[in-house]
Structures are given as C-alpha cells and as structure tokens.
Motif scaffolding. Structure first.
Motif, PDB file in Angstrom:
ATOM      1  N   ARG A 154     -10.746 -32.135  11.868  1.00 60.46           N
ATOM      2  CA  ARG A 154     -10.906 -31.424  13.139  1.00 60.46           C
ATOM      3  C   ARG A 154     -10.505 -29.956  13.020  1.00 60.46           C
ATOM      4  O   ARG A 154     -10.966 -29.123  13.798  1.00 60.46           O
ATOM      5  CB  ARG A 154     -10.091 -32.120  14.232  1.00 60.46           C
ATOM      6  N   VAL A 201     -16.649 -30.580  15.620  1.00 61.02           N
ATOM      7  CA  VAL A 201     -17.615 -31.670  15.802  1.00 61.02           C
ATOM      8  C   VAL A 201     -17.516 -32.622  14.619  1.00 61.02           C
ATOM      9  O   VAL A 201     -18.012 -32.334  13.525  1.00 61.02           O
ATOM     10  CB  VAL A 201     -19.052 -31.135  15.937  1.00 61.02           C
ATOM     11  N   GLU A 236     -17.559 -37.028  13.562  1.00 59.23           N
ATOM     12  CA  GLU A 236     -17.906 -38.385  13.988  1.00 59.23           C
ATOM     13  C   GLU A 236     -17.194 -39.379  13.069  1.00 59.23           C
ATOM     14  O   GLU A 236     -17.707 -39.724  12.004  1.00 59.23           O
ATOM     15  CB  GLU A 236     -19.416 -38.601  13.935  1.00 59.23           C
ATOM     16  N   ASP A 255     -19.876 -31.926  11.188  1.00 59.76           N
ATOM     17  CA  ASP A 255     -20.990 -31.002  11.398  1.00 59.76           C
ATOM     18  C   ASP A 255     -20.540 -29.601  11.010  1.00 59.76           C
ATOM     19  O   ASP A 255     -19.727 -28.977  11.704  1.00 59.76           O
ATOM     20  CB  ASP A 255     -21.429 -31.037  12.861  1.00 59.76           C
ATOM     21  N   HIS A 285     -20.240 -36.313  18.352  1.00 64.14           N
ATOM     22  CA  HIS A 285     -18.827 -36.063  18.639  1.00 64.14           C
ATOM     23  C   HIS A 285     -18.485 -36.603  20.012  1.00 64.14           C
ATOM     24  O   HIS A 285     -19.096 -36.209  21.011  1.00 64.14           O
ATOM     25  CB  HIS A 285     -18.524 -34.563  18.590  1.00 64.14           C
ATOM     26  N   ARG A 309     -16.545 -36.504  23.147  1.00 63.96           N
ATOM     27  CA  ARG A 309     -15.735 -35.490  23.813  1.00 63.96           C
ATOM     28  C   ARG A 309     -14.765 -36.083  24.820  1.00 63.96           C
ATOM     29  O   ARG A 309     -13.961 -35.378  25.402  1.00 63.96           O
ATOM     30  CB  ARG A 309     -16.650 -34.470  24.512  1.00 63.96           C
TER      31      ARG A 309
END
Length: 476
Positions: free
Chosen positions: A116, A121, A123, A133, A266, A268
């Motif tokens: 992070r 973004v 997953e 990403d 992602h 949120r």
C-alpha cells in the motif's frame, strides 16, 4: 521480455510492437507478488535450527494434509494438498509443524503495508499474494526499466519488513501475464514481460496455466487435442463455445490470445466484518463450538454497531482437522445487527457440517453491509432465543484458546529456560527446542507435559480481528 533475478536483469529479448491489442494495457503496469513457500518460510525465519532444512506445515496427524512445504522439502517431491503420511514417507527427516496462523497473519499484514506504500490500488488475493496497479504508483514512467527498478526495491522492502521473507514478482500488461510471470523464476525472482511479447510467453505453456482450466476442462481440451496454449489459440471461438459453453469458451478464446482486461480491484470500503480464531487443539464438542460461535457473533455485532452498519448475509468459516476449509452462508430478509440472530443463523449453518473429526479454525462473518437497520423486524423471533451466558462463553473461549495439547511448532516460554517451540509431544512428555528468531540454534530439552513453568507464548500482539487483506487493516 525482461527477466530480472536476485541481482538484476539477466536478459532481454523482443520488441515493443506498434499495434496494441485492446485486451491488455499498453504498458506493463500490473504487478503480481507471491511470497515464497509462505507458511514454511515464516517457520524457518522464526526457528533458526530449521533454516536450510525441509519443513512441512499442515496437519500433523494420521489424516493430515500438507498446507505448504519448504523448497528443501519440495526437492523430495512433497507438495501442498499431499497427505501428511505420504509426505513423511518421501521426506522422513523433515520438520512437520502444525502451523501458527497468528504469525502468518502478522507477516501478511507487514507485506500488505509495504504494497500500500507502493500504490494506493492493490488487490489482495490471500495472505501471501496480491496484485498491485502500478499506474497509481509514483513512477517517472512505466517503461520496463522503471517498473523493474520499482519491483526490485519492493522485494527488498518486503524482506526488510518481514525479517527476511522472500517474494517472487511478475509484471505485465494484464493480470494473466503478471501472475504467470511471478511463477517463472521462483523463489525470490522477478520477471517483467514487455508489451508485445505476451503471446510468445504463453504459447509453449501447458493449457492449465490459463485461469479457469482445471482438471475437468483440461480433460475436455485434451480429448480435443489441446495440450498447450498454442493449441488452444488455434481453436476457433465457435468450437470452444461448443466444447465449454458460451461464457467459458469465450473467456478461454480471449485468454489464449493474452487478452485479459480485468482491472486491479481495490476495495475502498469494508465488504464484510468477520471474526475468526485458530485453536491449538482440534475441537469436536458441539456445545463448545456453539459457545465459540456465540462469542464470535457478539464480537461481530459490536463491530457492526461501532461502524453504524448492519448486514444481510451471515457466513461461517470452518477449517477442519485435515486443513480443508468449508464455508456456509445464509441471507436474511433484511439487514440486521442483532447478535442473537447472527449467532442463531451461525449455529444452524454449523449444524449442517460434519465436524466430528475436529475443528481447528472457526469464524463468523456478516456481509451485504448497509448503513441502516430494519427496527424490530425479528423482535418476536429473537425474544424466544435464550440470552448467551457471557461469563460461560468467555470461560469456554479462554479454555479453547489455551488448548489441551502441545502441537509441533507451537511457541512456548519456560520460566527458567526462556522461549522456544515445541518439537514434539506424547506420553506425558513435551520436547522443546529453546531458540528464537534472534538467537543461534538452541538446545533441546524434554519436559513433563504438565510442567507448571511451561506456558504458551504469542509472538504477535493479540488478534485485533481485522483481516490483513482488509482496507481497514493497520497501516492502510
């Protein structure tokens, strides 16, 4: 394609094509990270005497199943999903450990924090792998050189954050290519597939490398003469649809041509709220399991109310004695945050499962979250439910957490000899190797299993019930 190993790029081949397929990105901006032999690597990190030795993590009993094997054990043919009995035959000198999920979750938490910090973004797919990403990362450009440099730095930061765990990374223009790339140079490798070379990479590979090609699909394709991705590519879409159905056939037609437009998804916001606990001893008593579910349901309810949320779907997660994991869920007519209702549904779901051989992990979750509650919808039904005896549930939970045995690999502390871990136990004796991750390999002592000076020890803070894969996990 550029393949970068432990010390940097090893070789480069190919070109960037002028024409670009719309099924993939124009630049290599999807990264897949996979921690190497994760459970076993955590055990070797924390147990100096096991470094460089075969380690098998999973069920240690007669009907146990291998969850993960270290690379030293894999050299003997041991692999995940193999029976522990077969693993012992192939590698009798391996250390067979029962697993420490608190340690694995904590290591995963550290890795996800690093990811992070790299990109907002990500997953997560499991404790030991995730997509990132790179379009959202702070990079001067998205050339092969730039993403390779970022990935080398990322792997170094993961190793530093986790005390030496290694990760393999693949980067490409799609999830498909990135995931395959991370498998090509294990362990501790880096593979970047440059745009235009995706099909060159895929064509020689077995068709099972494509997502969705499991044993049944592979057998159907084999009967049609399809063994490699190149063979699959040569089939027309109509023929694939005839063989596999419209959705599956159409998907494989695109995947065989490296067309994979799936985005990095992602989350949120929290999609669910859950609590789960792993036990040192497999539990078989139905009353005990029901009490544990009641307590977990109460904790889920507390979290729902703090977040001012309700949920419509109640789920349970059960890991059985052989490490197989089963989930069951039921959907309520309307969202609720009533702990007694959630507990009732959870107990009914558990009653549908055969838990007679033992449960090593139990969890309750609520999903389908909403920010409103239908007042009193279940009032009559709930009032008929007896109140949970909180004192009884707390006592049962404490006893279950302590467990009744000394499983191999368990962290312990002795009032005189210090910290160590259980090598083995039986017939009233527990054998402990006294060492930690920060010490040299330690001495082995055999102690009475009921020695009052010997205690279980946790290497990580008490579980805060937040999934390390959740966007709400610490450090996010």
């Amino acid at each position: 394609m550029e393949q970068a190993g432990r010390t940097g790029p090893l070789w480069t081949a190919g070109r960037r094509g002028a024409w670009h397929d719309p099924g993939v990105r124009a630049e290599p901006t999807i990264l897949h990270l996979d921690l190497d032999a994760f459970y076993a690597a955590v055990e070797q990190r924390d147990k100096p005497s096991l470094r460089g030795r075969p380690v098998v993590v999973g069920g240690t009993g007669g009907r146990g199943v291998v969850a993960t094997a270290s690379y030293e054990a894999r050299a003997f043919g041991v692999h995940s999903a193999m029976s522990t009995a077969e693993a012992r035959r192939r590698c009798p000198n391996a250390a067979f450990l029962g697993g420490r999920f608190d340690a694995y979750r904590e290591a995963s938490r550290q890795v996800m924090r690093v990811l992070r910090e790299t990109s907002p973004v990500i997953e997560p797919l499991s404790l030991d792998e995730a997509y990132v990403d790179l379009e959202a990362a702070d990079l001067p450009d998205h050339s092969v050189a730039s993403v390779s440099a970022l990935a080398r730095d990322l792997r170094a930061r993961v190793a530093e954050a986790t005390g030496g765990l290694t990760a393999s990374v693949g980067i490409g223009t799609s999830k498909l290519v990135a995931k395959i790339g991370s498998d090509l140079d294990k362990p501790d490798g880096l593979v970047v597939v440059a745009p235009g070379l995706e099909q060159d990479l895929l064509r020689p590979m077995q068709v099972t490398v494509i997502p969705g090609v499991g044993p049944a699909t592979a057998e159907r394709l084999r009967r049609a003469g399809v063994h490699t991705v190149l063979d699959l590519e040569q089939l027309g879409e109509d023929e694939l649809v005839r063989l596999l159905g419209r959705a599956h056939g159409g998907s494989l037609f695109a995947m065989a041509r490296a067309q994979d437009p799936r985005p990095v998804e992602h989350a949120r916001g929290a999609k669910s709220i859950s609590v789960e606990d792993t036990y040192e001893t497999d539990h078989v008593d139905a009353g005990l399991l029901s009490a544990l579910l009641d307590r977990q349901s109460a904790k889920v309810t507390e979290r729902l109310r703090k977040a001012r949320l309700s949920g419509r779907t109640v789920s349970i997660k059960v890991r059985l004695h052989d490490f197989s994991t089963v989930s069951r869920s039921a959907t309520l007519p309307e969202p609720s945050d009533d702990g007694r209702l959630i507990a009732r549904v959870a107990r009914r779901l558990l009653g549908e499962l055969d838990t007679s051989a033992g449960v090593r992990l139990l969890g309750v979750g609520v999903s389908g979250l909403a920010d409103w509650i239908q007042e009193d919808l279940f009032a009559d039904e709930v009032q008929a439910e007896p109140e949970v005896d909180e004192a009884m549930a707390a006592a049962v939970f404490a006893a279950a957490s302590r467990g009744q045995g000394w499983s191999p690999g368990l962290d312990v502390e002795h009032d005189v000899h210090g910290r160590g871990w259980v090598w083995g136990a039986g017939r009233g004796v527990v054998t402990v190797r006294f060492e930690t991750a920060e010490t040299p390999p330690g001495r082995v002592l055999s102690l009475a299993a009921d020695d009052p000076a010997l205690h279980r020890f946790s290497l990580v803070p008490p579980e805060d019930d937040l999934d390390p894969l959740s966007p709400d996990a610490p450090g996010t």
